[in-house]
Design an enzyme around this catalytic site. Sequence first.
Site, PDB file in Angstrom:
ATOM      1  N   LYS A  61      46.066  78.045  34.170  1.00 48.85           N
ATOM      2  CA  LYS A  61      46.194  79.002  35.281  1.00 48.85           C
ATOM      3  C   LYS A  61      44.904  79.134  36.093  1.00 48.85           C
ATOM      4  CE  LYS A  61      50.315  81.376  33.921  1.00 48.85           C
ATOM      5  NZ  LYS A  61      51.146  82.573  33.918  1.00 48.85           N
ATOM      6  N   LYS A  82      56.893  71.975  32.245  1.00 49.97           N
ATOM      7  CA  LYS A  82      57.888  73.001  31.909  1.00 49.97           C
ATOM      8  C   LYS A  82      58.458  73.627  33.176  1.00 49.97           C
ATOM      9  CE  LYS A  82      55.641  77.432  31.496  1.00 49.97           C
ATOM     10  NZ  LYS A  82      55.945  78.742  31.009  1.00 49.97           N
ATOM     11  N   LYS A 124      57.979  79.387  37.159  1.00 51.48           N
ATOM     12  CA  LYS A 124      58.096  80.197  38.377  1.00 51.48           C
ATOM     13  C   LYS A 124      57.151  79.704  39.448  1.00 51.48           C
ATOM     14  CE  LYS A 124      58.498  84.573  35.902  1.00 51.48           C
ATOM     15  NZ  LYS A 124      57.691  85.664  35.355  1.00 51.48           N
TER      16      LYS A 124
HETATM   17  P1  ATP Z   1      56.222  80.677  34.327  1.00 51.34           P
HETATM   18  O1  ATP Z   1      55.659  79.776  33.285  1.00 51.34           O
HETATM   19  O2  ATP Z   1      57.594  80.359  34.741  1.00 51.34           O
HETATM   20  O3  ATP Z   1      55.286  80.903  35.477  1.00 51.34           O
HETATM   21  P2  ATP Z   1      55.507  82.884  32.688  1.00 51.34           P
HETATM   22  O4  ATP Z   1      55.203  82.197  31.409  1.00 51.34           O
HETATM   23  O5  ATP Z   1      54.433  83.454  33.505  1.00 51.34           O
HETATM   24  O6  ATP Z   1      56.421  82.028  33.605  1.00 51.34           O
HETATM   25  P3  ATP Z   1      57.092  85.213  31.949  1.00 51.34           P
HETATM   26  O7  ATP Z   1      58.088  85.698  32.900  1.00 51.34           O
HETATM   27  O8  ATP Z   1      56.078  86.178  31.547  1.00 51.34           O
HETATM   28  O9  ATP Z   1      56.639  83.864  32.471  1.00 51.34           O
HETATM   29  O10 ATP Z   1      57.802  84.636  30.650  1.00 51.34           O
HETATM   30  C1  ATP Z   1      58.845  85.256  30.034  1.00 51.34           C
HETATM   31  C2  ATP Z   1      59.296  84.445  28.850  1.00 51.34           C
HETATM   32  O11 ATP Z   1      59.880  83.208  29.274  1.00 51.34           O
HETATM   33  C3  ATP Z   1      58.196  84.062  27.847  1.00 51.34           C
HETATM   34  O12 ATP Z   1      58.657  84.360  26.548  1.00 51.34           O
HETATM   35  C4  ATP Z   1      58.042  82.574  28.016  1.00 51.34           C
HETATM   36  O13 ATP Z   1      57.667  81.938  26.811  1.00 51.34           O
HETATM   37  C5  ATP Z   1      59.441  82.159  28.422  1.00 51.34           C
HETATM   38  N1  ATP Z   1      59.450  80.907  29.199  1.00 51.34           N
HETATM   39  C6  ATP Z   1      58.781  80.662  30.345  1.00 51.34           C
HETATM   40  N2  ATP Z   1      59.028  79.419  30.789  1.00 51.34           N
HETATM   41  C7  ATP Z   1      59.897  78.852  29.894  1.00 51.34           C
HETATM   42  C8  ATP Z   1      60.530  77.579  29.808  1.00 51.34           C
HETATM   43  N3  ATP Z   1      60.343  76.643  30.719  1.00 51.34           N
HETATM   44  N4  ATP Z   1      61.355  77.337  28.745  1.00 51.34           N
HETATM   45  C9  ATP Z   1      61.562  78.291  27.806  1.00 51.34           C
HETATM   46  N5  ATP Z   1      60.991  79.509  27.841  1.00 51.34           N
HETATM   47  C10 ATP Z   1      60.162  79.807  28.863  1.00 51.34           C
END
Ligand code: ATP
Length: 328
Positions: A112, A194, A197
Amino acid sequence: MKKRILSGAQPTGELHLGNYLGALKNWVALQNEYESFYCIVDLHAITLPQDPQVLKQKTLDLARIYLAAGIDPDVSTVFVQSDVAEHAELAWVMSCVARMGELERMTQFKDKAKDGTERAGVGLFTYPVLMAADILLYQTHLVPVGQDQKQHLELTRDLAERFNRDYGETFVIPDPYIPPVGAKIQSLSDPEKKMSKSDENLNGAIFLNDSADVILKKFKRAVTDSSTDGIVFDEERKGLFNLLTIYQSVTDQSRDEIESHFAGKGYGHLKTELAEAVIEYLKPFQAKMAELNDEELEKILQKGAEKARSVASETLRKTYERVGLHKK
Ligand code: ATP
Ligand code: LTN
């Protein structure tokens, strides 16, 4: 006494199928078995720049998403992190327990802090300490998350064990719950990455409010391979493996059932059926999203914050006492 769950998501960007299958789906499935706390982590969101108005709106939207996904506010506690001041307070104490070296090893920070560590916010660096505080405040036994959060969970356990050793038994040591299927949904346009968002390529993610047309279009464009070995679960064939994993997670079928179902068929067929399955899967969620109004949500969040505070304040009191802090 039921064991406790705590988990959370950030009110940033649009939630996608990865968040749903990796996290939310399991929160819903586990909520009756555990005493569950589901948090909207707005303090985590500001570790990267956010527009204040948008952040406020997204916080409420995320509460709506939790409920539409099936989290029952009469069963689980749904609340916003910044409503419960104890999160920030315990995070300070835990930041005095954590070591620079262990935070430097966190891979999410490296990902990040795109422009390098010199200009990265300190909050982004200490992000996992706040996450540890979120979890430890509720004497949490189980934390359902996607694969990408595993390292943060290990740090949480390390901090709790260190604190307990140095100051006396205070915190429950939490276990991660990482689902056997769907913990790591990959991008449709680049199966090496992965689903996220923050991906610039909007075709890589299925967002939870995507229309049926858009879902079909995105799956049709999904990257696969040119192998002629048929439709089988093969981790080496990353694009295909990801599509099959999504199919498995939304249909709850076994790998064998899925492979025989698609035997002799091509990618075009798989993509259309997968799109149909996901569209159906998201239908009840999308319908519920339209029903929940802001006023109702605010009431639920207020009640949730009160419940959360009653648990969190007790843990913080005990922690301050152990450390020798003055606050009563
Ligand atoms: P992103 O990686 O999409 O920017 P983030 O990790 O900042 O998202 P959060 O909204 O805080 O996202 O994550 C919420 C949950 O979603 C967490 O438990 C995270 O592990 C899960 N998660 C995020 N991306 C994935 C993915 N590609 N596959 C499975 N689980 C995921
Ligand atoms: N770091 C997580 C969000 C998060 C969380 C938590 C998850 C913050 N606090 C406590 C589980 C438990 C993420 O980015 N997905």
